[in-house]
Design a protein around this motif. Sequence first.
Motif, PDB file in Angstrom:
ATOM      1  N   MET A 116       0.677  -7.638  -7.239  1.00  0.00           N
ATOM      2  CA  MET A 116      -0.495  -7.114  -7.921  1.00  0.00           C
ATOM      3  C   MET A 116      -0.483  -5.592  -7.904  1.00  0.00           C
ATOM      4  SD  MET A 116      -3.528  -9.611  -6.495  1.00  0.00           S
ATOM      5  CE  MET A 116      -4.768  -8.587  -7.316  1.00  0.00           C
ATOM      6  N   TRP A 117      -0.901  -5.016  -9.018  1.00  0.00           N
ATOM      7  CA  TRP A 117      -1.093  -3.579  -9.096  1.00  0.00           C
ATOM      8  C   TRP A 117      -2.564  -3.276  -8.824  1.00  0.00           C
ATOM      9  CZ3 TRP A 117       2.283   0.439 -10.030  1.00  0.00           C
ATOM     10  CH2 TRP A 117       3.582   0.086 -10.400  1.00  0.00           C
ATOM     11  N   ASN A 118      -2.816  -2.177  -8.128  1.00  0.00           N
ATOM     12  CA  ASN A 118      -4.181  -1.754  -7.859  1.00  0.00           C
ATOM     13  C   ASN A 118      -4.459  -0.495  -8.680  1.00  0.00           C
ATOM     14  OD1 ASN A 118      -6.506  -0.470  -6.758  1.00  0.00           O
ATOM     15  ND2 ASN A 118      -6.266  -1.663  -4.881  1.00  0.00           N
ATOM     16  N   PRO A 119      -5.239  -0.583  -9.756  1.00  0.00           N
ATOM     17  CA  PRO A 119      -5.485   0.587 -10.593  1.00  0.00           C
ATOM     18  C   PRO A 119      -6.102   1.752  -9.835  1.00  0.00           C
ATOM     19  CG  PRO A 119      -6.176  -1.413 -11.725  1.00  0.00           C
ATOM     20  CD  PRO A 119      -5.865  -1.800 -10.299  1.00  0.00           C
ATOM     21  N   ASP A 120      -7.006   1.478  -8.889  1.00  0.00           N
ATOM     22  CA  ASP A 120      -7.659   2.562  -8.148  1.00  0.00           C
ATOM     23  C   ASP A 120      -6.657   3.332  -7.300  1.00  0.00           C
ATOM     24  OD1 ASP A 120     -10.133   1.927  -9.221  1.00  0.00           O
ATOM     25  OD2 ASP A 120     -10.621   0.530  -7.603  1.00  0.00           O
ATOM     26  N   CYS A 133       1.268   0.215 -20.115  1.00  0.00           N
ATOM     27  CA  CYS A 133       0.159   1.162 -20.297  1.00  0.00           C
ATOM     28  C   CYS A 133      -0.635   1.426 -19.029  1.00  0.00           C
ATOM     29  CB  CYS A 133      -0.781   0.652 -21.384  1.00  0.00           C
ATOM     30  SG  CYS A 133      -1.641  -0.901 -20.983  1.00  0.00           S
ATOM     31  N   GLY A 134      -0.455   0.594 -17.984  1.00  0.00           N
ATOM     32  CA  GLY A 134      -1.199   0.804 -16.755  1.00  0.00           C
ATOM     33  C   GLY A 134      -2.699   0.739 -16.994  1.00  0.00           C
ATOM     34  N   PRO A 135      -3.470   1.577 -16.310  1.00  0.00           N
ATOM     35  CA  PRO A 135      -4.928   1.522 -16.444  1.00  0.00           C
ATOM     36  C   PRO A 135      -5.467   2.158 -17.722  1.00  0.00           C
ATOM     37  CG  PRO A 135      -4.314   3.225 -14.890  1.00  0.00           C
ATOM     38  CD  PRO A 135      -3.043   2.507 -15.252  1.00  0.00           C
ATOM     39  N   GLY A 136      -4.590   2.606 -18.605  1.00  0.00           N
ATOM     40  CA  GLY A 136      -5.020   3.077 -19.911  1.00  0.00           C
ATOM     41  C   GLY A 136      -5.435   4.526 -19.997  1.00  0.00           C
ATOM     42  N   ASN A 137      -5.436   5.251 -18.870  1.00  0.00           N
ATOM     43  CA  ASN A 137      -5.879   6.641 -18.913  1.00  0.00           C
ATOM     44  C   ASN A 137      -4.948   7.517 -19.751  1.00  0.00           C
ATOM     45  OD1 ASN A 137      -4.093   6.073 -16.607  1.00  0.00           O
ATOM     46  ND2 ASN A 137      -4.308   8.248 -16.128  1.00  0.00           N
ATOM     47  N   LEU A 142       2.402   8.810   1.990  1.00  0.00           N
ATOM     48  CA  LEU A 142       2.204   7.383   2.183  1.00  0.00           C
ATOM     49  C   LEU A 142       1.260   6.827   1.114  1.00  0.00           C
ATOM     50  CD1 LEU A 142       2.431   4.734   3.806  1.00  0.00           C
ATOM     51  CD2 LEU A 142       0.510   5.554   5.202  1.00  0.00           C
ATOM     52  N   GLU A 143       0.185   7.533   0.848  1.00  0.00           N
ATOM     53  CA  GLU A 143      -0.773   7.052  -0.151  1.00  0.00           C
ATOM     54  C   GLU A 143      -0.145   7.045  -1.542  1.00  0.00           C
ATOM     55  OE1 GLU A 143      -3.437   5.613   0.697  1.00  0.00           O
ATOM     56  OE2 GLU A 143      -3.142   6.154   2.801  1.00  0.00           O
ATOM     57  N   TRP A 144       0.696   8.043  -1.827  1.00  0.00           N
ATOM     58  CA  TRP A 144       1.367   8.089  -3.131  1.00  0.00           C
ATOM     59  C   TRP A 144       2.259   6.859  -3.306  1.00  0.00           C
ATOM     60  CZ3 TRP A 144       1.796  12.179  -6.955  1.00  0.00           C
ATOM     61  CH2 TRP A 144       2.747  11.898  -7.959  1.00  0.00           C
ATOM     62  N   ILE A 145       3.147   6.604  -2.350  1.00  0.00           N
ATOM     63  CA  ILE A 145       4.093   5.503  -2.526  1.00  0.00           C
ATOM     64  C   ILE A 145       3.437   4.139  -2.350  1.00  0.00           C
ATOM     65  CG2 ILE A 145       6.044   6.953  -1.877  1.00  0.00           C
ATOM     66  CD1 ILE A 145       6.139   5.546   0.818  1.00  0.00           C
ATOM     67  N   THR A 146       2.244   4.096  -1.737  1.00  0.00           N
ATOM     68  CA  THR A 146       1.525   2.827  -1.639  1.00  0.00           C
ATOM     69  C   THR A 146       1.209   2.286  -3.024  1.00  0.00           C
ATOM     70  OG1 THR A 146       0.560   3.279   0.538  1.00  0.00           O
ATOM     71  CG2 THR A 146      -0.642   1.750  -0.874  1.00  0.00           C
ATOM     72  N   GLY A 147       0.933   3.175  -3.966  1.00  0.00           N
ATOM     73  CA  GLY A 147       0.583   2.751  -5.310  1.00  0.00           C
ATOM     74  C   GLY A 147       1.767   2.350  -6.161  1.00  0.00           C
ATOM     75  N   THR A 148       3.001   2.592  -5.683  1.00  0.00           N
ATOM     76  CA  THR A 148       4.174   2.296  -6.505  1.00  0.00           C
ATOM     77  C   THR A 148       5.284   1.657  -5.672  1.00  0.00           C
ATOM     78  OG1 THR A 148       4.855   4.610  -6.173  1.00  0.00           O
ATOM     79  CG2 THR A 148       3.713   4.081  -8.227  1.00  0.00           C
ATOM     80  N   ALA A 149       6.057   2.487  -4.967  1.00  0.00           N
ATOM     81  CA  ALA A 149       7.272   2.006  -4.295  1.00  0.00           C
ATOM     82  C   ALA A 149       7.008   0.967  -3.217  1.00  0.00           C
ATOM     83  CB  ALA A 149       8.029   3.192  -3.692  1.00  0.00           C
ATOM     84  N   ARG A 157       4.770  -1.400  -3.273  1.00  0.00           N
ATOM     85  CA  ARG A 157       4.196  -2.650  -3.765  1.00  0.00           C
ATOM     86  C   ARG A 157       4.995  -3.885  -3.349  1.00  0.00           C
ATOM     87  NH1 ARG A 157       4.841  -3.258  -8.640  1.00  0.00           N
ATOM     88  NH2 ARG A 157       3.462  -5.054  -8.806  1.00  0.00           N
ATOM     89  N   PRO A 158       6.339  -3.878  -3.463  1.00  0.00           N
ATOM     90  CA  PRO A 158       7.083  -5.067  -3.032  1.00  0.00           C
ATOM     91  C   PRO A 158       6.949  -5.341  -1.534  1.00  0.00           C
ATOM     92  CG  PRO A 158       8.438  -3.692  -4.463  1.00  0.00           C
ATOM     93  CD  PRO A 158       7.233  -2.881  -4.097  1.00  0.00           C
ATOM     94  N   VAL A 159       6.814  -4.277  -0.734  1.00  0.00           N
ATOM     95  CA  VAL A 159       6.613  -4.463   0.704  1.00  0.00           C
ATOM     96  C   VAL A 159       5.260  -5.103   0.952  1.00  0.00           C
ATOM     97  CG1 VAL A 159       6.380  -3.287   2.924  1.00  0.00           C
ATOM     98  CG2 VAL A 159       8.117  -2.530   1.283  1.00  0.00           C
ATOM     99  N   ARG A 160       4.236  -4.576   0.302  1.00  0.00           N
ATOM    100  CA  ARG A 160       2.883  -5.118   0.498  1.00  0.00           C
ATOM    101  C   ARG A 160       2.825  -6.596   0.139  1.00  0.00           C
ATOM    102  NH1 ARG A 160      -0.589  -7.193   2.297  1.00  0.00           N
ATOM    103  NH2 ARG A 160      -2.848  -6.839   2.149  1.00  0.00           N
ATOM    104  N   SER A 161       3.485  -6.983  -0.925  1.00  0.00           N
ATOM    105  CA  SER A 161       3.415  -8.372  -1.364  1.00  0.00           C
ATOM    106  C   SER A 161       4.164  -9.318  -0.430  1.00  0.00           C
ATOM    107  CB  SER A 161       3.980  -8.506  -2.781  1.00  0.00           C
ATOM    108  OG  SER A 161       5.362  -8.185  -2.812  1.00  0.00           O
ATOM    109  N   SER A 162       5.021  -8.763   0.444  1.00  0.00           N
ATOM    110  CA  SER A 162       5.807  -9.585   1.367  1.00  0.00           C
ATOM    111  C   SER A 162       5.158  -9.720   2.741  1.00  0.00           C
ATOM    112  CB  SER A 162       7.210  -8.982   1.539  1.00  0.00           C
ATOM    113  OG  SER A 162       7.897  -8.908   0.313  1.00  0.00           O
ATOM    114  N   LEU A 163       4.063  -8.976   2.981  1.00  0.00           N
ATOM    115  CA  LEU A 163       3.456  -8.937   4.314  1.00  0.00           C
ATOM    116  C   LEU A 163       2.009  -9.416   4.265  1.00  0.00           C
ATOM    117  CD1 LEU A 163       4.701  -5.404   5.468  1.00  0.00           C
ATOM    118  CD2 LEU A 163       5.815  -7.620   5.852  1.00  0.00           C
ATOM    119  N   ASP A 164       1.553  -9.972   5.397  1.00  0.00           N
ATOM    120  CA  ASP A 164       0.129 -10.273   5.490  1.00  0.00           C
ATOM    121  C   ASP A 164      -0.618  -8.991   5.859  1.00  0.00           C
ATOM    122  OD1 ASP A 164       0.247  -9.877   8.318  1.00  0.00           O
ATOM    123  OD2 ASP A 164       0.682 -11.995   8.672  1.00  0.00           O
TER     124      ASP A 164
END
Length: 254
Positions: free
Chosen positions: A1-5, A38-42, A197-204, A206-213
Amino acid sequence: MWNPDVYLAFADQRGRPFVDLLSRIGADHPRRVVDLGCGPGNLTETLAARWPAALIEAWDSSAEMVEAARGRGVAAQLGDVREWTPEPDTDVVVSNATLHWVPEHPQLLVRWVGQLGAGSWLAFQVPGNFEAPSHQAVRDLAHRPDWSKVLPDSIFRDSEAVQSAAGYAGLLADAGCTVDAWETTYVHELTGENPVLEWITGTALRPVRSSLDDAQWQRFRAELIPLLDASYPARADGTTFFPFRRVFVVAQVN
């Protein structure tokens, strides 16, 4: 999942490459302008501002991003760019920081060129920072015994995920285009706590986040912070410089 915020937390810095990409497109009165990823459309909104008479078509594979874009008034469609086919009136196709997620995108580019009419424009930008210290820190941590069991190498991309500017230029010139390709390294000035960390949390990440609880994710982030701090130390004024290389291509179909 992508988080637009999360993605929009650095909207200004993430938007700069899009603006630079558009500045090299020479279309005056396009009929249809397409934004793939297009992402969040901005940023899609700026296409309508530049070409107010054009029909704007927007695609994204993330339901969350499509919902956010529609909330801005962008008529975004949910779909995979691999399934997209240009309509006959398509004069401009733009893709910003999307194609590196698609391993077969070089073949897609050649296919699209063959489907677009003469004089049409195809412009895209992809990150070229897969060997940057930020990404290396993530891989180094993931290779530690505690994490390697749950984070396989297959979720990480390397420099082979994208081609060089010269590589794309050759690919599209051979496909029948006049090509303008270049690379730029932006030095983003970030602020706040753990900004890289906050920058790459929104992109790079993402695959790590989806693999972890949730608990594993918080622990991974905590262990990653000192590795990022070592590569991107904060300056005396509290800011952090974050170099980011990107690859740009603007091609016109002959």
